[in-house]
Design an enzyme around this catalytic site. Structure first.
Site, PDB file in Angstrom:
ATOM      1  CG  ASP A  49      -2.080  -0.786   0.830  1.00 26.74           C
ATOM      2  OD1 ASP A  49      -2.116  -1.448  -0.322  1.00 26.74           O
ATOM      3  OD2 ASP A  49      -3.277  -0.569   1.617  1.00 26.74           O
ATOM      4  CG  ASN A  92      -7.864  -3.865  -2.927  1.00 29.00           C
ATOM      5  OD1 ASN A  92      -8.493  -2.770  -3.098  1.00 29.00           O
ATOM      6  ND2 ASN A  92      -8.103  -5.061  -2.411  1.00 29.00           N
ATOM      7  CG  ASP A 320      -8.855  -1.954   9.688  1.00 33.92           C
ATOM      8  OD1 ASP A 320     -10.044  -2.015   9.039  1.00 33.92           O
ATOM      9  OD2 ASP A 320      -8.092  -1.361   9.014  1.00 33.92           O
ATOM     10  CD  GLU A 348      -8.136  -4.265   2.254  1.00 33.96           C
ATOM     11  OE1 GLU A 348      -9.200  -3.869   2.848  1.00 33.96           O
ATOM     12  OE2 GLU A 348      -7.162  -3.653   2.620  1.00 33.96           O
ATOM     13  CG  HIS A 395      -3.787  -6.811   4.471  1.00 34.63           C
ATOM     14  ND1 HIS A 395      -3.357  -5.842   5.553  1.00 34.63           N
ATOM     15  CD2 HIS A 395      -5.039  -6.390   4.290  1.00 34.63           C
ATOM     16  CE1 HIS A 395      -4.450  -4.885   5.322  1.00 34.63           C
ATOM     17  NE2 HIS A 395      -5.237  -5.121   4.538  1.00 34.63           N
ATOM     18  NE  ARG A 396      -6.454  -4.400   8.620  1.00 33.24           N
ATOM     19  CZ  ARG A 396      -5.257  -4.201   8.967  1.00 33.24           C
ATOM     20  NH1 ARG A 396      -4.335  -4.935   9.713  1.00 33.24           N
ATOM     21  NH2 ARG A 396      -4.861  -3.037   8.756  1.00 33.24           N
ATOM     22  CE  LYS A 420      -4.778  -3.638   0.299  1.00 34.63           C
ATOM     23  NZ  LYS A 420      -5.096  -2.507   1.274  1.00 34.63           N
ATOM     24  N   GLY A 450      12.829 -46.574  12.335  1.00 32.58           N
ATOM     25  CA  GLY A 450      11.207 -46.808  12.890  1.00 32.58           C
ATOM     26  C   GLY A 450      11.404 -47.251  14.260  1.00 32.58           C
TER      27      GLY A 450
END
Ligand code: DC
Length: 651
Positions: A49, A92, A320, A348, A395-396, A420, A450
């Site tokens: 951003d 965005n 947010d 978004e 992103h969130r 972002k 094993g």
């Protein structure tokens, strides 16, 4: 990267320096570009951003120089951008799009503003309507009310009558008011903005006003309804500006501390912050978390009782950060209801719908409305969705869901979306969380790994994964379904649907015991063949990772240390000479009453070693971080003791 698999966590604690605030970074960059004089911006957020804002300013002819380490020097243009015609692509980035629209609309140039497809679905009509009241000439280049936009020189060159009053709607996005307020000093005359409807996301307006004040413009206000920019205001550089840490980004770490024990401290925001999202800490406290705050830090720990409880919260003050409460709710007793979150729908992605469907994948009961969400955690453990959590280019969502790893292994799809606002998110996350430990023991067939791995697991009380059994089961299931072992697509489809149940002393395939059947020499050979197919390995990857559960896992195979658990705390490469391995296998078979002879076993092991180490995917080799344990001359007890010594050194 298509996905990231996050390991389950034991706890979360530590200290973290936050990246710069997105909201402050983009406001400060634009104001510095508009101001008179040079501004040095320190601790700027470096993310998608802010990159969009920086690129746009450069395209507008603003001189910006990177000084390294998040510092930038911006030469202000004194309110007039040198470039009068430009085409700006803003991805965005809502903050960049809305504020640049307002500022450019009041300049006298020709500009085109566009973004990604989702940006073109995010409303901007209220801002355009407001700007038109002050003479702006803005046209919709796509759909009415949405980007992309074409901006032409303002009518009357932006000259306004003293005391002009503009109205703007406040109930869709506070970024409209923010853009308008930042642009109005460019008119040079007293202008008043009246907010129509209820103003949402108010704390962001406080950030706008504080940022403008930092650049010398004091807005007069009457509550949150009327804002007046006085005559003759011009932006002036304050010299150096420090960007605060991002309070929204802080929310993920504070929630981690509140759920995962803590104390988890974030530095860069605190009591003196101008960001409303610091109030997220109050919401956590209401859920029972212990919160401490200093001027520039916040620390969260789990409640003394150990358990958070659900709350009902009006989220207008923390739009947010409130998203983080929706996933924190998974760890609370009782439902959590978040109200007044209508703005989530125009971000978004439609965040209410997205959160609801992803929370349901974890087994939560979710009720959603136009402007609320109610999350009731599952009665039992969280589910572990094999398809992963989808992130909707948001992103969130990715960051919120990382919290679920306090209960389970989790696949997050398209994790790159965090760039972002927080490019190093998953690295920071790993630094302040303590994952369930893994001891990875790799080695060739019949090396005894094993047996050693199972005994180490029993000694520690940890879980045990025999990854070879999954390849063997795949080979067996393919054989039963009449699918050839080299038919990659169909074998992979079988691997991804494998219905297995590992018990104390049993392995059940589609409900019937298969422990014996998968040890047959023929199936061993089939396992080695299907294990060489990349699609089969990919299909079994997540399934293996899900075995990692508290308090710890011992996993044996070929690629445990390199690919499946690359973060394993202890890595061992266990081997023995091929002759000794053939003898061990021979003894095993004879003890089971199966007739055998050494030579064919030896030749077969050589052939399998060759195939396992020559294949192009995950070839058998000693990981460079692994300790070499040659058991040619060791007893099982000695080998187990050695692994336990190595693992105790790291724990
Ligand atoms: O360890 P094992 O012999 O049970 O393994 C059976 C086959 O599966 C063997 O040929 C190697 C392969 N395998 C693998 O490729 N990767 C693993 N992690 C485990 C086994």
């Amino acid at each position: 990267m298509d996905f990231i698999d996050l390991p389950p966590l034991l706890s979360a604690r530590g200290t973290l320096r936050l990246p710069g605030s997105k909201s402050i970074s983009n406001r400060v960059l634009l104001l510095a570009a508009l101001a008179e004089g040079e501004t040095e911006v320190r601790d700027l957020l470096e993310s998608d951003d802010t990159a969009h804002m920086l690129k746009a300013l450069l395209a507008l002819g603003v001189e910006v120089a990177s000084l390294g380490d998040g510092a930038y020097r911006v030469r202000g243009s004194g309110g007039v951008f040198p470039v009068r015609e430009a085409d700006l692509f803003l991805g965005n980035a809502g903050t960049a799009f809305r504020s640049l629209t307002a500022v450019l609309a009041l300049s006298s140039g020709h500009y085109k503003l566009s973004g990604v497809a989702r940006m073109h679905e995010r409303p901007i009509g209220d801002l355009v309507d407001a700007l038109r009241q002050v003479g702006a000439d803005i046209r919709y280049a796509g759909n009415e009310g949405f980007p992309p936009l074409e901006i032409c020189p303002a009518k009357g060159n932006g000259k306004l009558a003293h005391g002009t009053v503009v109205s703007v709607r406040g109930d869709v996005s506070s970024q409209f008011l923010t853009g308008l307020l930042m642009a109005l000093p460019l008119t040079g005359v007293e202008t008043t903005v009246e907010v129509v409807g209820e103003l949402i996301s108010r704390p962001y307006i406080e950030i706008t006003l504080a940022s403008m004040a930092r650049f010398g413009v004091q807005v007069r206000r009457e509550g949150v309804q009327r804002f007046t920019v006085p005559t003759g205001c011009t932006y002036r550089s304050p010299g150096v500006v420090y960007v605060e840490g991002d309070a929204s980004s802080a929310s993920y770490f504070l929630a981690l501390g509140a759920i995962g024990g803590g104390p988890l401290r974030v530095e860069g925001v605190g009591r003196d912050s101008i960001q409303g999202d610091v109030r997220f800490a109050d919401a956590l406290a209401r859920m029972g978390a212990r919160i401490e705050m200093g001027p520039n830090w916040i620390e969260a720990s789990a409640p003394h009782s150990g358990k958070l409880h659900g709350i009902e919260l009006d989220c207008r003050q923390i739009p947010d950060a409130a998203m983080t409460l929706a996933t924190t709710a998974l760890f609370a007793e009782g439902p959590t209801t978040l109200t007044h979150i209508a703005s989530w729908r125009v971000k978004e992605t439609d965040r209410i719908a997205a959160m609801a469907s992803e929370l349901r994948k974890l087994g939560a009961e979710v009720e959603e409305g136009v402007d609320f969400i109610r999350v009731t955690p599952p009665h039992t453990a969280l589910l572990t969705p094999e398809c992963g959590i989808d992130t909707y280019e948001d992103h969130r969502i990715a960051m919120c869901f990382s919290l679920a790893t306090l209960a389970t292994t989790l696949r997050i799809n398209d994790p790159g979306c965090v760039t972002k606002t927080f490019p190093g998110y998953f690295e920071s996350f790993a630094r302040v969380t303590q994952a369930v430990p893994v001891i990875a023991i790799d080695g060739p067939s019949a090396s005894g790994k094993g047996t050693v791995a199972a005994r180490v697991a029993a000694a520690l009380g940890w879980h045990y994964l025999d990854s070879g059994a999954l390849y063997r089961l795949t080979a067996l299931a393919a054989r039963r379904a009449g699918v050839a072992w080299d038919d990659e697509a169909r074998v992979a489809a079988i691997a991804s649907r494998l219905d297995v149940e590992f018990g104390e002393n049993s392995i059940r395939l589609s409900g019937t015991e298969a422990g014996e059947a998968i040890r047959q020499e023929e199936i061993s050979s089939g396992a080695s063949q299907v294990a060489a197919l990349p699609a089969v390995r990919a299909a079994l990857l997540f399934r293996q990772r899900v075995f990692r559960q508290a308090p710890g896992l011992v996993a044996d195979g070929r690629d445990m240390a390199s690919l499946v658990f690359p973060d394993a705390q202890t890595k061992v490469f266990l081997t023995a000479s091929v002759e000794v391995r053939a003898q061990r296998r021979y003894k095993q078979l004879i003890e089971k009453g199966i007739t055998a002879s050494i030579l064919p076993l030896l030749l077969d092991l050589r052939e399998r070693d060759e195939r396992d180490s020559q294949r192009s995917v995950a070839p058998l080799q000693q990981n460079k971080e692994a300790e070499l344990l040659d058991t040619t001359d060791l007893t099982i007890e000695q080998a187990v003791a050695q692994v336990l010594v190595w693992s105790s050194k790291v724990s």
